[in-house]
Design an enzyme around this catalytic site. Structure first.
Site, PDB file in Angstrom:
ATOM      1  N   HIS A 235      43.954   8.687 -25.360  1.00 31.15           N
ATOM      2  CA  HIS A 235      43.311   7.372 -25.169  1.00 31.15           C
ATOM      3  C   HIS A 235      43.841   6.384 -26.206  1.00 31.15           C
ATOM      4  O   HIS A 235      43.296   6.280 -27.307  1.00 31.15           O
ATOM      5  CB  HIS A 235      41.788   7.529 -25.296  1.00 31.15           C
ATOM      6  CG  HIS A 235      41.028   6.322 -24.870  1.00 31.15           C
ATOM      7  ND1 HIS A 235      39.818   6.392 -24.213  1.00 31.15           N
ATOM      8  CD2 HIS A 235      41.282   4.999 -25.003  1.00 31.15           C
ATOM      9  CE1 HIS A 235      39.374   5.175 -23.962  1.00 31.15           C
ATOM     10  NE2 HIS A 235      40.241   4.307 -24.452  1.00 31.15           N
TER      11      HIS A 235
ATOM     12  N   ASP B  19      39.658   1.115 -18.284  1.00 29.12           N
ATOM     13  CA  ASP B  19      39.102   1.129 -19.643  1.00 29.12           C
ATOM     14  C   ASP B  19      39.233  -0.216 -20.349  1.00 29.12           C
ATOM     15  O   ASP B  19      40.204  -0.946 -20.195  1.00 29.12           O
ATOM     16  CB  ASP B  19      39.775   2.193 -20.501  1.00 29.12           C
ATOM     17  CG  ASP B  19      39.137   2.274 -21.876  1.00 29.12           C
ATOM     18  OD1 ASP B  19      37.977   2.712 -21.949  1.00 29.12           O
ATOM     19  OD2 ASP B  19      39.767   1.858 -22.858  1.00 29.12           O
TER      20      ASP B  19
ATOM     21  N   ASP C 183      41.122   6.215 -29.159  1.00 29.34           N
ATOM     22  CA  ASP C 183      40.851   4.872 -28.631  1.00 29.34           C
ATOM     23  C   ASP C 183      41.582   3.829 -29.489  1.00 29.34           C
ATOM     24  O   ASP C 183      41.036   2.766 -29.790  1.00 29.34           O
ATOM     25  CB  ASP C 183      39.345   4.587 -28.579  1.00 29.34           C
ATOM     26  CG  ASP C 183      39.013   3.372 -27.720  1.00 29.34           C
ATOM     27  OD1 ASP C 183      39.937   2.789 -27.110  1.00 29.34           O
ATOM     28  OD2 ASP C 183      37.831   3.001 -27.666  1.00 29.34           O
TER      29      ASP C 183
ATOM     30  N   HIS D 118      44.545  -4.743 -33.079  1.00 29.30           N
ATOM     31  CA  HIS D 118      44.373  -6.189 -32.891  1.00 29.30           C
ATOM     32  C   HIS D 118      45.048  -6.924 -34.034  1.00 29.30           C
ATOM     33  O   HIS D 118      45.134  -6.396 -35.148  1.00 29.30           O
ATOM     34  CB  HIS D 118      42.886  -6.563 -32.848  1.00 29.30           C
ATOM     35  CG  HIS D 118      42.202  -6.104 -31.601  1.00 29.30           C
ATOM     36  ND1 HIS D 118      42.453  -6.655 -30.368  1.00 29.30           N
ATOM     37  CD2 HIS D 118      41.285  -5.122 -31.396  1.00 29.30           C
ATOM     38  CE1 HIS D 118      41.717  -6.037 -29.458  1.00 29.30           C
ATOM     39  NE2 HIS D 118      41.009  -5.095 -30.051  1.00 29.30           N
TER      40      HIS D 118
HETATM   41  O1  DOR Z   1      36.872  -1.055 -28.865  1.00 25.70           O
HETATM   42  C1  DOR Z   1      37.522  -1.022 -27.832  1.00 25.70           C
HETATM   43  N1  DOR Z   1      38.703  -1.660 -27.731  1.00 25.70           N
HETATM   44  N2  DOR Z   1      37.029  -0.373 -26.778  1.00 25.70           N
HETATM   45  C2  DOR Z   1      37.607  -0.442 -25.562  1.00 25.70           C
HETATM   46  O2  DOR Z   1      37.131   0.177 -24.656  1.00 25.70           O
HETATM   47  C3  DOR Z   1      38.821  -1.273 -25.360  1.00 25.70           C
HETATM   48  C4  DOR Z   1      39.562  -1.447 -26.608  1.00 25.70           C
HETATM   49  C5  DOR Z   1      40.631  -2.509 -26.531  1.00 25.70           C
HETATM   50  O3  DOR Z   1      41.398  -2.532 -25.558  1.00 25.70           O
HETATM   51  O4  DOR Z   1      40.743  -3.305 -27.477  1.00 25.70           O
END
Ligand code: DOR
Length: 436
Positions: A64, A156, A311, A315
């Site tokens: 993930h 997702d 996950d 960013h």
């Molecule tokens: O915290 C998250 N960021 N949860 C998600 O399900 C998507 C992900 C993202 O794509 O930034």
């Protein structure tokens, strides 16, 4: 080193969950991208790697991750994501399709896999979108995406709100044999809130998401898996009532699997108090209270949760610098998943190394149907050397990922990858990714 030199890794402790093998003093030889049998390759020169004191583990899979290419390459690319994986000791990933455009066609699936293959830092298995544009309205062409190499399907980042659409996707999965991975979140309950609904949120005056927003949808999904006989994989479980749904499914022998993240196993919503309004703690699903963390740990130990996944959601710092409610959700996790797993489960003695390493090997391999046979002769040489005793402090400044957003920053972890090999080629050694 020329291409006809055998790489010989000696002296490491082998943990091979794929073959159910553990050995104190491994001797692994690699040539032409593959693991050699004992009698093979004697005529070649050898480069001997002294791996005493280390563990050697075949293909570690993080099923993930979010690589932001195409469309958001200021956050991450397939290249930087692959290098982050190599640095973290992860040799295979399944990449979520919430890019821009969304990976919802066979052409995009092929493009993504090809790009990662050409770069060679990580084995990448694309996850295709369940619905066109992940908009939840029309089923995407799952069959053709599977033919092109998609190993699972997910919208997702967004939940599949329509129960009818979820039913259709799960029905389809019975013929495809690939899992449907849902991001369980009832949007009418979460209403754009950014953190867990609890005391730390109240203290900061941030609006909260109750655990029911997740669990209500996990229960719905499990009931639909029962109705259809479909293959459901529950992403990033964070709430005890969701675990009850998974347990219910297991009792009925449904095709249901689940994953947990290291951040939900290591942290609680108390991190909000420590980090204040810094959205480095903002992740979806949110960090939960201690009781939920304990329930997750127990579920991993019992085997209710068979997969650990990061996950990985990188960013840009400018995005994460926005006020808490406006900042994006996500934690950059590829470079801490291995240390996180070892620190949460092995260091406190909750699981032995073999059991814990299944969460990154046979667990995800089984969900995605990858069919890896570990370090058996003839297999592609994907492996990681791990220093199990190294204590290190998480410093996002050292990440290869473009995303430095992690609330684990400053935390001490035990266990770190020392070297990673993909397809018989070293992609990382002594903590340095080999970029040439
Ligand atoms: O915290 C998250 N960021 N949860 C998600 O399900 C998507 C992900 C993202 O794509 O930034």
């Amino acid at each position: 080193m020329s291409s006809d030199t055998v790489i010989r890794i000696r002296g490491a402790r082998l943990f091979d969950p794929y073959q159910g093998l553990e050995a104190p003093d491994a001797d692994i030889r690699v040539l032409g991208g593959r693991v050699l049998a004992k009698h093979e390759g004697q005529e070649y020169a050898e480069e001997v790697v002294d791996a005493r004191g280390l563990w050697v583990v075949p293909r570690l899979v993080d099923m993930h991750v979010h690589f932001r290419e195409p469309g958001q390459t200021w956050k991450e690319t397939i290249l930087t994501g692959g290098q982050a994986a190599a640095h973290g000791g992860i040799t295979a990933v399944a990449a979520m399709p919430n890019t821009s455009p969304v990976i919802d066609s066979p052409e995009l699936v092929e493009w993504e896999a090809h790009r990662a293959r050409a770069q060679g830092f990580v084995r990448l298995y694309p996850v295709g979108a369940i619905t066109v544009g992940s908009e939840g309205r029309e089923l995407a062409d799952l069959y053709r995406m599977q033919m092109a190499g998609a190993r699972a399907f997910s919208d997702d980042g967004l939940p599949l709100m329509s129960s009818q659409m979820m039913r259709a996707a799960l029905s389809y999965s019975t013929t495809l044999g690939s899992p449907i991975i849902n991001h369980a979140e009832d949007k009418s309950l979460s209403r754009g809130a950014s953190v867990h609904e609890g005391k730390p949120a109240a203290r900061l005056g941030l609006s909260g998401v109750p655990e029911a927003a997740e669990s209500a949808m996990v229960w719905r999904d499990v009931l639909l898996a029962a109705l259809t006989g479909g293959r459901l994989h529950v992403a990033h479980v964070s709430a005890p009532d969701s675990l009850d749904a998974v347990a219910w499914a297991h009792q009925r022998h449904l095709n249901v699997t689940a994953e947990a993240t290291p951040h939900h196993l290591l942290l609680t919503d108390d991190a909000l108090t420590a980090w204040g309004y810094n959205p480095v703690t903002k992740v979806n699903p949110p960090l939960r209270p201690e009781a939920s963390r304990q329930a997750l740990l127990a579920a991993v130990r019992k085997g209710l949760i068979g997969v650990m996944a990061s996950d990985h959601a990188p960013h840009h710092q400018d995005d994460k610098a926005r006020p808490y409610p406006d900042a994006p959700f996500g934690i950059s996790g590829l470079e801490t998943i291995l240390g996180g797993l070892m620190t949460a489960l092995i260091r406190p003695g909750l699981m032995n190394p073999m059991e814990a390493l299944k969460l990154l090997t046979t667990g995800p391999d089984g969900v995605l149907g990858l069919g890896c046979r570990g370090l058996a002769a003839g297999e592609p040489a994907d492996l990681t050397l791990i220093d199990p005793t190294r204590v290190w402090t998480v410093d996002p400044g050292r990440f290869y990922s473009m995303g430095h957003n992690t609330p684990l920053a400053g935390m001490e972890l035990t266990g770190q990858a020392e070297a990673s090999m993909v397809n018989g080629r070293w992609v990382m050694r002594e903590g340095e990714v080999l970029t040439s």
